[in-house]
Design a protein around this motif. Structure first.
Motif, PDB file in Angstrom:
ATOM      1  N   GLY A  54      29.892  52.830  60.282  1.00 15.24           N
ATOM      2  CA  GLY A  54      29.437  51.486  59.952  1.00 15.24           C
ATOM      3  C   GLY A  54      29.482  51.215  58.458  1.00 15.24           C
ATOM      4  O   GLY A  54      29.884  50.136  58.019  1.00 15.24           O
ATOM      5  N   GLU A  55      29.065  52.207  57.670  1.00 14.06           N
ATOM      6  CA  GLU A  55      29.137  52.066  56.213  1.00 14.06           C
ATOM      7  C   GLU A  55      30.586  51.868  55.771  1.00 14.06           C
ATOM      8  O   GLU A  55      30.867  51.073  54.874  1.00 14.06           O
ATOM      9  N   GLY A  56      31.465  52.609  56.394  1.00 15.66           N
ATOM     10  CA  GLY A  56      32.888  52.488  56.062  1.00 15.66           C
ATOM     11  C   GLY A  56      33.417  51.098  56.359  1.00 15.66           C
ATOM     12  O   GLY A  56      34.137  50.507  55.542  1.00 15.66           O
ATOM     13  N   ARG A  57      33.063  50.565  57.496  1.00 16.56           N
ATOM     14  CA  ARG A  57      33.517  49.211  57.846  1.00 16.56           C
ATOM     15  C   ARG A  57      32.926  48.185  56.881  1.00 16.56           C
ATOM     16  O   ARG A  57      33.604  47.244  56.472  1.00 16.56           O
ATOM     17  N   THR A  58      31.658  48.408  56.491  1.00 19.00           N
ATOM     18  CA  THR A  58      31.014  47.503  55.540  1.00 19.00           C
ATOM     19  C   THR A  58      31.718  47.559  54.185  1.00 19.00           C
ATOM     20  O   THR A  58      31.982  46.525  53.568  1.00 19.00           O
ATOM     21  N   ASP A  59      32.030  48.754  53.726  1.00 24.96           N
ATOM     22  CA  ASP A  59      32.729  48.904  52.448  1.00 24.96           C
ATOM     23  C   ASP A  59      34.099  48.226  52.484  1.00 24.96           C
ATOM     24  O   ASP A  59      34.514  47.590  51.511  1.00 24.96           O
ATOM     25  N   GLN A  60      34.786  48.360  53.604  1.00 29.15           N
ATOM     26  CA  GLN A  60      36.090  47.710  53.730  1.00 29.15           C
ATOM     27  C   GLN A  60      35.949  46.189  53.658  1.00 29.15           C
ATOM     28  O   GLN A  60      36.750  45.510  53.002  1.00 29.15           O
ATOM     29  N   SER A  61      34.931  45.663  54.288  1.00 31.15           N
ATOM     30  CA  SER A  61      34.695  44.222  54.249  1.00 31.15           C
ATOM     31  C   SER A  61      34.366  43.762  52.833  1.00 31.15           C
ATOM     32  O   SER A  61      34.839  42.717  52.385  1.00 31.15           O
ATOM     33  N   LYS A  62      33.561  44.553  52.122  1.00 31.27           N
ATOM     34  CA  LYS A  62      33.242  44.226  50.730  1.00 31.27           C
ATOM     35  C   LYS A  62      34.515  44.201  49.884  1.00 31.27           C
ATOM     36  O   LYS A  62      34.687  43.333  49.037  1.00 31.27           O
ATOM     37  N   GLY A  63      35.376  45.166  50.113  1.00 21.22           N
ATOM     38  CA  GLY A  63      36.631  45.224  49.366  1.00 21.22           C
ATOM     39  C   GLY A  63      37.499  44.009  49.617  1.00 21.22           C
ATOM     40  O   GLY A  63      38.070  43.435  48.681  1.00 21.22           O
ATOM     41  N   LYS A  64      37.584  43.600  50.871  1.00 15.88           N
ATOM     42  CA  LYS A  64      38.373  42.404  51.202  1.00 15.88           C
ATOM     43  C   LYS A  64      37.769  41.165  50.549  1.00 15.88           C
ATOM     44  O   LYS A  64      38.491  40.304  50.045  1.00 15.88           O
ATOM     45  N   ALA A  65      36.440  41.089  50.529  1.00 19.90           N
ATOM     46  CA  ALA A  65      35.769  39.947  49.904  1.00 19.90           C
ATOM     47  C   ALA A  65      36.029  39.921  48.400  1.00 19.90           C
ATOM     48  O   ALA A  65      36.282  38.852  47.819  1.00 19.90           O
ATOM     49  N   LYS A  66      35.986  41.081  47.752  1.00 19.35           N
ATOM     50  CA  LYS A  66      36.258  41.143  46.318  1.00 19.35           C
ATOM     51  C   LYS A  66      37.685  40.705  46.015  1.00 19.35           C
ATOM     52  O   LYS A  66      37.928  39.989  45.044  1.00 19.35           O
ATOM     53  N   GLU A  67      38.619  41.130  46.835  1.00 20.86           N
ATOM     54  CA  GLU A  67      40.008  40.729  46.633  1.00 20.86           C
ATOM     55  C   GLU A  67      40.167  39.219  46.814  1.00 20.86           C
ATOM     56  O   GLU A  67      40.879  38.569  46.057  1.00 20.86           O
ATOM     57  N   ALA A  68      39.497  38.677  47.816  1.00 16.63           N
ATOM     58  CA  ALA A  68      39.578  37.231  48.054  1.00 16.63           C
ATOM     59  C   ALA A  68      38.971  36.457  46.883  1.00 16.63           C
ATOM     60  O   ALA A  68      39.524  35.439  46.448  1.00 16.63           O
ATOM     61  N   MET A  69      37.849  36.941  46.361  1.00 14.72           N
ATOM     62  CA  MET A  69      37.226  36.276  45.217  1.00 14.72           C
ATOM     63  C   MET A  69      38.128  36.338  43.992  1.00 14.72           C
ATOM     64  O   MET A  69      38.195  35.395  43.211  1.00 14.72           O
ATOM     65  N   ASP A  70      38.836  37.428  43.828  1.00 15.27           N
ATOM     66  CA  ASP A  70      39.765  37.557  42.705  1.00 15.27           C
ATOM     67  C   ASP A  70      40.863  36.501  42.803  1.00 15.27           C
ATOM     68  O   ASP A  70      41.219  35.866  41.806  1.00 15.27           O
ATOM     69  N   VAL A  71      41.375  36.299  44.002  1.00 14.38           N
ATOM     70  CA  VAL A  71      42.414  35.289  44.206  1.00 14.38           C
ATOM     71  C   VAL A  71      41.867  33.892  43.911  1.00 14.38           C
ATOM     72  O   VAL A  71      42.517  33.093  43.230  1.00 14.38           O
ATOM     73  N   VAL A  72      40.664  33.608  44.386  1.00 13.47           N
ATOM     74  CA  VAL A  72      40.043  32.304  44.139  1.00 13.47           C
ATOM     75  C   VAL A  72      39.861  32.081  42.639  1.00 13.47           C
ATOM     76  O   VAL A  72      40.194  31.016  42.111  1.00 13.47           O
ATOM     77  N   LYS A  73      39.340  33.082  41.937  1.00 10.12           N
ATOM     78  CA  LYS A  73      39.136  32.958  40.493  1.00 10.12           C
ATOM     79  C   LYS A  73      40.452  32.685  39.770  1.00 10.12           C
ATOM     80  O   LYS A  73      40.518  31.837  38.892  1.00 10.12           O
ATOM     81  N   GLU A  74      41.485  33.433  40.131  1.00  7.34           N
ATOM     82  CA  GLU A  74      42.784  33.236  39.493  1.00  7.34           C
ATOM     83  C   GLU A  74      43.315  31.827  39.745  1.00  7.34           C
ATOM     84  O   GLU A  74      43.849  31.189  38.844  1.00  7.34           O
ATOM     85  N   ASN A  75      43.150  31.348  40.971  1.00  2.00           N
ATOM     86  CA  ASN A  75      43.610  29.994  41.290  1.00  2.00           C
ATOM     87  C   ASN A  75      42.828  28.943  40.521  1.00  2.00           C
ATOM     88  O   ASN A  75      43.394  27.951  40.044  1.00  2.00           O
TER      89      ASN A  75
END
Length: 71
Positions: free
Chosen positions: A34-55
């Motif tokens: 479960g922790e692993g799945r949570t960490d993966q979700s956090k990583g995807k969210a960080k990547e998405a936020m990076d794209v939003v910021k760049e845009n």
């Protein structure tokens, strides 16, 4: 030029999460999985936020450039 750290942090979180999930799966530790799945979700969210910021930065820079041309 802006340094893009969110993507790297996101990728690291996803990789660590995947490792935790696999170890949890092998050992039968559901909490670790479960922790692993949570960490993966956090990583995807960080990547998405990076794209939003760049845009947003790109849009802001474009608007600044257009307003300068009008004057």
């Amino acid at each position: 030029m802006r340094e893009r750290t969110g993507g790297r942090k996101g990728t690291a979180d996803k990789m660590m999460g995947k490792a935790k999930e696999m170890v949890g799966k092998v050992t039968g530790d559901e909490r670790l999985r479960g922790e692993g799945r949570t960490d993966q979700s956090k990583g995807k969210a960080k990547e998405a936020m990076d794209v939003v910021k760049e845009n947003l930065h790109g849009a802001r820079d474009s608007l600044k450039g257009k307003s300068r041309r009008k004057h």
